[in-house]
Motif scaffolding. Structure first.
Motif, mmCIF file in Angstrom:
data_model
loop_
_atom_site.group_PDB
_atom_site.id
_atom_site.type_symbol
_atom_site.label_atom_id
_atom_site.label_comp_id
_atom_site.label_asym_id
_atom_site.label_seq_id
_atom_site.Cartn_x
_atom_site.Cartn_y
_atom_site.Cartn_z
ATOM 1 N N ASP A 120 1.161 -1.017 0.472
ATOM 2 C CA ASP A 120 0.162 -0.086 -0.057
ATOM 3 C C ASP A 120 1.109 1.501 -0.032
ATOM 4 O O ASP A 120 0.561 2.022 0.828
ATOM 5 C CB ASP A 120 -0.609 0.444 1.155
ATOM 6 C CG ASP A 120 -2.088 -1.310 1.042
ATOM 7 O OD1 ASP A 120 -2.490 -1.356 -0.672
ATOM 8 O OD2 ASP A 120 -2.652 -1.833 2.355
ATOM 9 N N GLY A 121 1.990 1.107 -0.817
ATOM 10 C CA GLY A 121 2.971 2.882 -1.018
ATOM 11 C C GLY A 121 3.483 2.938 0.641
ATOM 12 O O GLY A 121 4.568 3.852 0.492
ATOM 13 N N GLU A 122 3.516 1.280 1.155
ATOM 14 C CA GLU A 122 4.862 1.878 2.184
ATOM 15 C C GLU A 122 5.879 0.943 2.524
ATOM 16 O O GLU A 122 5.543 -0.303 1.990
ATOM 17 C CB GLU A 122 3.515 1.311 3.540
ATOM 18 C CG GLU A 122 5.063 2.177 5.338
ATOM 19 C CD GLU A 122 3.944 1.864 6.358
ATOM 20 O OE1 GLU A 122 4.713 2.014 7.783
ATOM 21 O OE2 GLU A 122 3.096 1.500 5.878
ATOM 22 N N ARG A 123 6.653 1.356 2.079
ATOM 23 C CA ARG A 123 7.994 0.801 2.379
ATOM 24 C C ARG A 123 8.266 -0.129 3.618
ATOM 25 O O ARG A 123 9.084 0.580 4.487
ATOM 26 C CB ARG A 123 9.573 1.375 1.728
ATOM 27 C CG ARG A 123 10.608 -0.415 1.539
ATOM 28 C CD ARG A 123 11.986 1.074 0.461
ATOM 29 N NE ARG A 123 11.663 1.743 1.478
ATOM 30 C CZ ARG A 123 12.872 2.981 1.062
ATOM 31 N NH1 ARG A 123 13.174 3.630 -0.855
ATOM 32 N NH2 ARG A 123 13.606 3.575 2.116
ATOM 33 N N PHE A 124 8.366 -1.746 3.729
ATOM 34 C CA PHE A 124 8.720 -1.644 4.854
ATOM 35 C C PHE A 124 10.431 -2.309 4.830
ATOM 36 O O PHE A 124 10.268 -3.092 6.056
ATOM 37 C CB PHE A 124 7.593 -3.392 5.252
ATOM 38 C CG PHE A 124 6.630 -2.561 5.607
ATOM 39 C CD1 PHE A 124 5.920 -2.630 7.044
ATOM 40 C CD2 PHE A 124 5.779 -2.575 4.466
ATOM 41 C CE1 PHE A 124 4.852 -1.827 7.227
ATOM 42 C CE2 PHE A 124 3.748 -2.345 5.031
ATOM 43 C CZ PHE A 124 3.863 -1.674 6.081
#
Length: 277
Positions: free
Chosen positions: A129-133
């Protein structure tokens, strides 16, 4: 190979009691109009409308005498996202656990997709969802993940790509909506991975993804152990995807709600293909 048998949709049988012969007894109270006699049984019992079952996006495919399941994500019909864990929770760990949280009617299919560690969290690049983990892993190491070139499957909206990690690092500036890193690349620029033999001794239940020139993503999972070379040729020669990435080797699993298939196995990152509203 650990595999659950397909879960068959239940067939509901409506049991009707046979009525005794003769006219039914009808009682009426004083002042009430006599009850209407029932019409014949065929007219009285309206047939329930049939609810159309969604067609599966997955079909059986045989290539070089090996059975595969082939699922297509079409950008005109589908969206793709990654899933690893419920918000604030531990990783799902399996497709079965993910399925318990998902609305099956919206899922075209889901497949294990991407390298993971003992904690089931992603190894290498992972975006949800567009968040880099997790950052892109360009290091050297042992195992399938580090068979260079490895690569990233990623996308935003209706545009999806599989790309070698070094090319991804050099050319991709905007963070995609989803991304997962794995390895090795099966096909790069229409060429097979340089370390693959035609049908080498390394065999596993493998899965992969490639994008054709029409922008469709082809997901494949072997139904038996298969070599790197054979699954790579499937993408290059049969599916004609100029770039293709191996997703899993040994932990490959598929959930296809339309057919009732739900595979066992440990899962880290999951690639989820959903029907567009």
């Amino acid at each position: 190979m650990k595999r659950l048998l397909p879960l068959l949709a239940p067939l509901w049988l409506v049991a009707c009691e046979q009525q005794p012969a003769g006219e039914p007894v009808v009682r009426t109270e004083l002042g009430e109009a006599p009850a209407a006699q029932p019409a014949d049984a065929d007219a009285a019992e309206a047939e329930a409308p049939e609810v159309p079952q969604p067609a599966s996006a997955c079909t059986a495919l045989t290539f070089e005498d090996t059975a595969f399941t082939h699922c297509i994500a079409d950008p005109e019909r589908h969206t793709i996202r990654t899933a690893l864990a419920p918000a604030g929770g531990q990783p799902f760990g399996s497709l079965a656990a993910f399925a318990e949280t998902a609305e099956a009617g919206s899922i075209a299919f889901a497949m294990t997709g991407g390298a993971f560690g003992d904690d089931l969290r992603a190894v290498g690049y992972y975006v949800e969802d567009g968040e880099r983990f997790s950052e892109l892993d360009r290091a050297d190491g042992e195992g399938n993940f580090y068979m260079k070139p490895n690569g990233v499957f990623f996308g935003t909206g209706d545009e999806w790509r599989a790309m070698a990690s070094e090319a991804f690092f050099a050319t991709i500036r905007d963070r995609p909506q989803f991304g997962t890193q794995s390895g090795p690349m099966l096909v790069t620029g229409g060429e097979l991975h340089p370390d693959f033999e035609d049908n080498g001794p390394s065999r596993a239940v493998r899965s992969g993804v490639g994008v054709d020139r029409q922008g469709r993503a082809h997901f494949v999972i072997a139904e038996d152990e298969v070599s790197f070379g054979r699954i790579a040729r499937l993408f290059r020669d049969e599916l004609e995807t100029p770039e293709a990435l191996m997703l899993q080797s040994g932990n490959s699993a598929l959930w296809d709600p339309a057919s009732g298939r739900l595979d066992q196995g440990r899962a880290g990152p999951i690639l989820v293909v959903e029907e567009k509203p």
